[in-house]
Motif scaffolding. Structure first.
Motif, PDB file in Angstrom:
ATOM      1  N   UNK A   1       0.841  -1.201   0.000  1.00 46.25           N
ATOM      2  CA  UNK A   1       0.000   0.000   0.000  1.00 46.25           C
ATOM      3  C   UNK A   1       0.875   1.250   0.000  1.00 46.25           C
ATOM      4  N   UNK A   2       1.884   1.287   0.870  1.00 45.45           N
ATOM      5  CA  UNK A   2       2.759   2.458   0.934  1.00 45.45           C
ATOM      6  C   UNK A   2       3.469   2.709  -0.391  1.00 45.45           C
ATOM      7  N   UNK A   3       4.062   1.676  -0.960  1.00 46.09           N
ATOM      8  CA  UNK A   3       4.807   1.872  -2.206  1.00 46.09           C
ATOM      9  C   UNK A   3       3.893   2.265  -3.362  1.00 46.09           C
ATOM     10  N   UNK A   4       2.691   1.693  -3.417  1.00 43.41           N
ATOM     11  CA  UNK A   4       1.754   2.065  -4.472  1.00 43.41           C
ATOM     12  C   UNK A   4       1.306   3.516  -4.323  1.00 43.41           C
ATOM     13  N   UNK A   5       1.017   3.928  -3.083  1.00 42.72           N
ATOM     14  CA  UNK A   5       0.614   5.307  -2.853  1.00 42.72           C
ATOM     15  C   UNK A   5       1.752   6.283  -3.143  1.00 42.72           C
ATOM     16  N   UNK A   6       2.976   5.905  -2.779  1.00 38.26           N
ATOM     17  CA  UNK A   6       4.125   6.781  -3.035  1.00 38.26           C
ATOM     18  C   UNK A   6       4.324   6.968  -4.544  1.00 38.26           C
ATOM     19  N   UNK A   7       4.182   5.886  -5.283  1.00 37.45           N
ATOM     20  CA  UNK A   7       4.318   5.971  -6.736  1.00 37.45           C
ATOM     21  C   UNK A   7       3.239   6.888  -7.316  1.00 37.45           C
ATOM     22  N   UNK A   8       2.010   6.745  -6.845  1.00 36.61           N
ATOM     23  CA  UNK A   8       0.920   7.586  -7.334  1.00 36.61           C
ATOM     24  C   UNK A   8       1.149   9.049  -6.955  1.00 36.61           C
ATOM     25  N   UNK A   9       1.634   9.289  -5.743  1.00 39.64           N
ATOM     26  CA  UNK A   9       1.882  10.662  -5.302  1.00 39.64           C
ATOM     27  C   UNK A   9       2.966  11.320  -6.145  1.00 39.64           C
ATOM     28  N   UNK A  10       4.014  10.581  -6.429  1.00 43.93           N
ATOM     29  CA  UNK A  10       5.096  11.154  -7.226  1.00 43.93           C
ATOM     30  C   UNK A  10       4.628  11.437  -8.651  1.00 43.93           C
ATOM     31  N   UNK A  11       3.844  10.546  -9.205  1.00 40.55           N
ATOM     32  CA  UNK A  11       3.300  10.787 -10.548  1.00 40.55           C
ATOM     33  C   UNK A  11       2.388  12.009 -10.553  1.00 40.55           C
ATOM     34  N   UNK A  12       1.584  12.165  -9.501  1.00 47.49           N
ATOM     35  CA  UNK A  12       0.704  13.327  -9.407  1.00 47.49           C
ATOM     36  C   UNK A  12       1.515  14.609  -9.288  1.00 47.49           C
ATOM     37  N   UNK A  13       2.601  14.573  -8.532  1.00 46.48           N
ATOM     38  CA  UNK A  13       3.466  15.752  -8.390  1.00 46.48           C
ATOM     39  C   UNK A  13       4.058  16.163  -9.741  1.00 46.48           C
ATOM     40  N   UNK A  14       4.561  15.200 -10.473  1.00 45.99           N
ATOM     41  CA  UNK A  14       5.162  15.488 -11.781  1.00 45.99           C
ATOM     42  C   UNK A  14       4.100  15.954 -12.769  1.00 45.99           C
ATOM     43  N   UNK A  15       2.902  15.372 -12.702  1.00 43.92           N
ATOM     44  CA  UNK A  15       1.810  15.792 -13.580  1.00 43.92           C
ATOM     45  C   UNK A  15       1.419  17.235 -13.301  1.00 43.92           C
ATOM     46  N   UNK A  16       1.331  17.597 -12.036  1.00 43.58           N
ATOM     47  CA  UNK A  16       1.008  18.994 -11.678  1.00 43.58           C
ATOM     48  C   UNK A  16       2.052  19.942 -12.248  1.00 43.58           C
ATOM     49  N   UNK A  17       3.314  19.565 -12.157  1.00 36.98           N
ATOM     50  CA  UNK A  17       4.382  20.411 -12.699  1.00 36.98           C
ATOM     51  C   UNK A  17       4.242  20.538 -14.219  1.00 36.98           C
ATOM     52  N   UNK A  18       3.942  19.410 -14.882  1.00 39.98           N
ATOM     53  CA  UNK A  18       3.774  19.436 -16.334  1.00 39.98           C
ATOM     54  C   UNK A  18       2.566  20.275 -16.765  1.00 39.98           C
ATOM     55  N   UNK A  19       1.554  20.349 -15.907  1.00 38.26           N
ATOM     56  CA  UNK A  19       0.362  21.133 -16.231  1.00 38.26           C
ATOM     57  C   UNK A  19       0.522  22.612 -15.905  1.00 38.26           C
ATOM     58  N   UNK A  20       1.685  22.998 -15.386  1.00 41.05           N
ATOM     59  CA  UNK A  20       1.964  24.405 -15.163  1.00 41.05           C
ATOM     60  C   UNK A  20       1.915  24.857 -13.722  1.00 41.05           C
ATOM     61  N   UNK A  21       1.653  23.954 -12.795  1.00 42.21           N
ATOM     62  CA  UNK A  21       1.654  24.330 -11.375  1.00 42.21           C
ATOM     63  C   UNK A  21       3.113  24.349 -10.937  1.00 42.21           C
ATOM     64  N   UNK A  22       3.650  25.555 -10.763  1.00 42.73           N
ATOM     65  CA  UNK A  22       5.083  25.695 -10.479  1.00 42.73           C
ATOM     66  C   UNK A  22       5.403  25.776  -8.987  1.00 42.73           C
TER      67      UNK A  22
END
Length: 113
Positions: free
Chosen positions: A65-86
């Motif tokens: 559960x922890x590793x799956x959530x961490x992977x999802x959180x990191x992907x969400x962080x990178x996606x936010x950056x790609x969408x312009x949230x600086x």
């Protein structure tokens, strides 16, 4: 050379992504088979209940559960950056804190029984 914290973030991200990629399809298939009444005897409720009662199995589930959530959180962080949230520090704080809280909630639920 400057000290970086990237290995601390990328290590669990890679482990979580790999683990999720291998386990999620198998869990979906086994859940579907069980729902249709075609689960093998090894996956009978009594056996899985006995297995899930062991502390080592609970620890393994908490780790997944922890590793799956961490992977999802990191992907969400990178996606936010790609969408312009600086505001990367704020986004990282929110997503990693949510991951930590969700992991703690899952561990409390698992070890409560």
């Amino acid at each position: 050379m400057a000290i970086s914290n990237k290995p601390i973030v990328w290590g669990p991200f890679a482990a979580g992504g790999t683990l999720t990629a291998f386990l999620t399809p198998a869990l979906i298939l086994l859940t579907l088979l069980a729902a249709l009444g075609h689960a093998p005897d090894l996956l009978a409720y009594e056996r899985l209940h006995a297995l899930s009662g062991h502390w080592l199995a609970k620890l393994a589930v908490a780790g997944v559960v922890f590793l799956s959530l961490w992977s999802a959180a990191h992907r969400l962080r990178i996606t936010c950056y790609d969408l312009g949230v600086r505001a990367d520090t704020a986004v990282a704080t929110v997503v990693y804190l949510a991951t930590l809280l969700a992991s703690i909630a899952a561990a409390v639920f698992l070890f409560r029984f």
